[in-house]
Design a protein around this motif. Structure first.
Motif, PDB file in Angstrom:
ATOM      1  N   SER A 118      -7.459  -1.720  -9.473  1.00 26.18           N
ATOM      2  CA  SER A 118      -6.888  -2.451  -8.309  1.00 26.18           C
ATOM      3  C   SER A 118      -8.066  -2.631  -7.314  1.00 26.18           C
ATOM      4  O   SER A 118      -8.377  -1.426  -6.755  1.00 26.18           O
ATOM      5  N   GLU A 127      -7.193  -3.887  -4.348  1.00 24.42           N
ATOM      6  CA  GLU A 127      -6.533  -4.122  -3.143  1.00 24.42           C
ATOM      7  C   GLU A 127      -6.781  -2.866  -2.207  1.00 24.42           C
ATOM      8  O   GLU A 127      -6.836  -1.669  -2.918  1.00 24.42           O
ATOM      9  N   ASP A 145       0.665  -7.810  -8.364  1.00 22.82           N
ATOM     10  CA  ASP A 145       0.079  -8.662  -9.231  1.00 22.82           C
ATOM     11  C   ASP A 145      -0.655  -7.977 -10.509  1.00 22.82           C
ATOM     12  O   ASP A 145      -0.472  -8.356 -11.736  1.00 22.82           O
ATOM     13  N   LEU A 146      -1.527  -6.880 -10.101  1.00 24.71           N
ATOM     14  CA  LEU A 146      -1.820  -6.066 -11.247  1.00 24.71           C
ATOM     15  C   LEU A 146      -0.974  -5.646 -12.304  1.00 24.71           C
ATOM     16  O   LEU A 146      -0.918  -5.670 -13.506  1.00 24.71           O
ATOM     17  N   ARG A 181       2.070  -6.824 -12.713  1.00 24.49           N
ATOM     18  CA  ARG A 181       2.730  -7.742 -13.770  1.00 24.49           C
ATOM     19  C   ARG A 181       1.796  -7.948 -14.816  1.00 24.49           C
ATOM     20  O   ARG A 181       2.053  -8.452 -15.847  1.00 24.49           O
ATOM     21  N   ARG A 182       0.460  -7.880 -14.582  1.00 18.44           N
ATOM     22  CA  ARG A 182      -0.597  -8.326 -15.689  1.00 18.44           C
ATOM     23  C   ARG A 182      -0.918  -7.197 -16.591  1.00 18.44           C
ATOM     24  O   ARG A 182      -1.747  -7.753 -17.402  1.00 18.44           O
TER      25      ARG A 182
END
Lengths: 344, 344
Positions: free
Chosen positions: A75, A77, A88-89, A91-92
């Protein structure tokens, strides 16, 4: 982030950055087990700012533990807490690993690796107790030093202190643990509190939230003992409130980070003021607010952005309570640190 | 964002900022209809940087059109294109409105309000044709001026030009439209292209992507005619490539914005280089990369971050092709603008 002497006002100075050579246990075997158990094809890794520099090597070491088919993502972020999972990461990816913070809520999808410090806390504690009054003392520390919490307590008791500890609230994982936004574990009867841990970030919040207590810092990372003070912050907060008193238009910020949501408060404030706009935002920085051109902002997300980074914003950035003081709904001397309790 | 003379290198200078007094049609009745149709309780509004300053008033005007129960949120995220929908706000609201950009893909959940300009383009076009060779000319414009595209074409044809237009690819909504990352609509046989529109952002990309063509800018917003040039950018790109040739460690950035994902390319590059880490990131800024401490970065997301903001990063930031040049897989003179075609 503010660029101070490292003792106050720097969200990055949380004690995770390495001041001397020290190794963390990244628990890569445990991560590899989670990958195998879930037959994962993708793994996401999230690191706090202070140890991001280690991320490429950790990813590379982890890769050696994993089958070739597994894709690792780091990540990018900004990260300053477990309140701030990269959703987001998460979830993916099949397995998502969050390093360096203890869980705020247990989540099936997240592997938390706490990164306990192996630094010896006793030498600096021996020095720190010279600055304590005999008798009762509150004891708090950060997630990094929780592995030594029992030893800290025993150390103080062996030297005649009555140690008071407390598990704060559901936002905190451990007895005696503090977060940048939550010092409920320091709410003990003792008039003095010993903070054992690195950095200036946590003790300055501790001092802001406990103006009536003496807070002594025993920093085993930088090998320093000193009192924590909120004085600089308090002055800055009053200055921001005064400046905001002239504001005609307001932006009320509802933070979107998973553990920083107080949207109810944000919606309430926006509803009560016809010159206030409700703005949703993930990472709250001066450049994000600049183009709105409003006179002042209220931050309902992480209070440390307000207290620590506030002076860097072009317009005053207030906590919800400071806003109520600025518009005259509360008296000036009601000012309190904006703790963040139990919210997820 | 770079702070230049406004003609080159500023993602914010897209012609949406108001240089003279001008009113946009925010189509609030259409938004209100969508709210009624869906019996929405929440509405999210997203604005490009250039008109964010209008957001509070637009929200306030919209509120007057809506039942009291409806809560309006304004996205505080940075926005530079339809590639960059605020997916978090979109998920959390019943009606989501994106102002100022035309759709990249039609999405049921999004109300697009294009904000067509009402500025008269003919006076500046009359001046611009003095700088064109007689004969064939390509014609392109931005989403803001698409409402005048037929009139622009007729204006040129009436004056004896053979106008060549093209609908680029599926990333583009309209015939003759350009995006900051996509100039496929300018790929016509003519050796000269007339760009009608505000700002320096689009024509500089047009010049980068079409080094063999003469690109004339007719800017009806700032009332200026001038040639577009990519010279400054090309020099900067070569400088960045040269600097990156010494890099030992690489960060490969997979952008997470909905319309900027080229994760396949990012994964491929990371897989081919054992000293490369795959980093996911939404908004790509120097502060996000700083703490990784890698030697150089490859940006597979918005190419304009690389070309326009690249010089502000502490380490070289390259496009995928520039990376291949830096590691010796492609010759130096192969350098091309990193267009972003058809990707969602």
């Amino acid at each position: 982030m503010t660029d101070t002497d490292g003792w106050e006002g720097d969200l990055r100075d949380t004690g995770l950055a390495l001041k001397h050579d020290r190794e963390w246990d990244y628990e890569l075997e445990r991560v590899a087990e989670a990958v195998t158990e879930q037959a994962a094809e993708t793994v996401g890794l999230q690191f706090p700012e202070g140890i991001k520099r280690r991320a490429p090597n950790v990813a590379s070491d982890l890769e050696a533990h994993l089958p070739d088919r597994v894709q690792i993502y780091i990540s990018g972020e900004a990260n300053f807490g477990a309140c701030d999972l990269d959703m987001d990461l998460m979830r993916r990816t099949d397995v998502f690993v969050h390093f360096g913070h203890s869980p705020m809520v247990e989540s099936e999808g997240v592997v938390y690796v706490p990164l306990f410090s192996n630094v010896d806390v006793e030498p600096i504690m021996a020095e720190a107790i010279e600055h304590l009054e005999p008798g009762e003392v509150g004891l708090v520390t950060t997630a990094q030093h929780m592995n030594k919490f029992d030893a800290m307590q025993a150390f103080l008791e062996d030297r005649g202190f009555t140690v008071q500890t407390r598990r704060g609230d559901e936002r905190l994982t451990h007895e005696g643990q503090v977060l940048g936004c939550n010092y409920a574990s320091a709410k003990v009867p003792a008039e003095q509190v010993l903070y054992v841990g690195g950095g200036g970030f946590h003790p300055s919040g501790l001092a802001m939230d406990n103006p009536e207590k003496d807070v002594i810092i025993a920093d085993p990372v930088n090998n320093v003992v000193k009192p924590a003070s909120a004085e600089k912050f308090v002055k800055q907060r009053y200055a921001a409130i005064h400046q905001a008193m002239d504001a005609e238009t307001w932006g009320i910020i509802a933070g979107t980070k998973i553990g920083q949501r107080r949207h109810g408060i944000a919606e309430q404030l926006a509803a009560e003021n016809e010159n206030a706009s409700l703005i949703t935002l993930d990472e709250i920085t001066p450049s994000h607010l600049k183009n709105f051109g409003l006179d002042a902002y209220v931050n309902t997300a992480c209070p440390r952005i307000t207290t620590d980074d506030g002076p860097q914003f072009d317009q005053p950035l207030l906590t919800p309570q400071e806003y109520r003081i600025a518009i005259g709904e509360e008296p000036m001397d009601a000012l309190e640190f904006d703790t963040f309790e139990g919210t997820w």
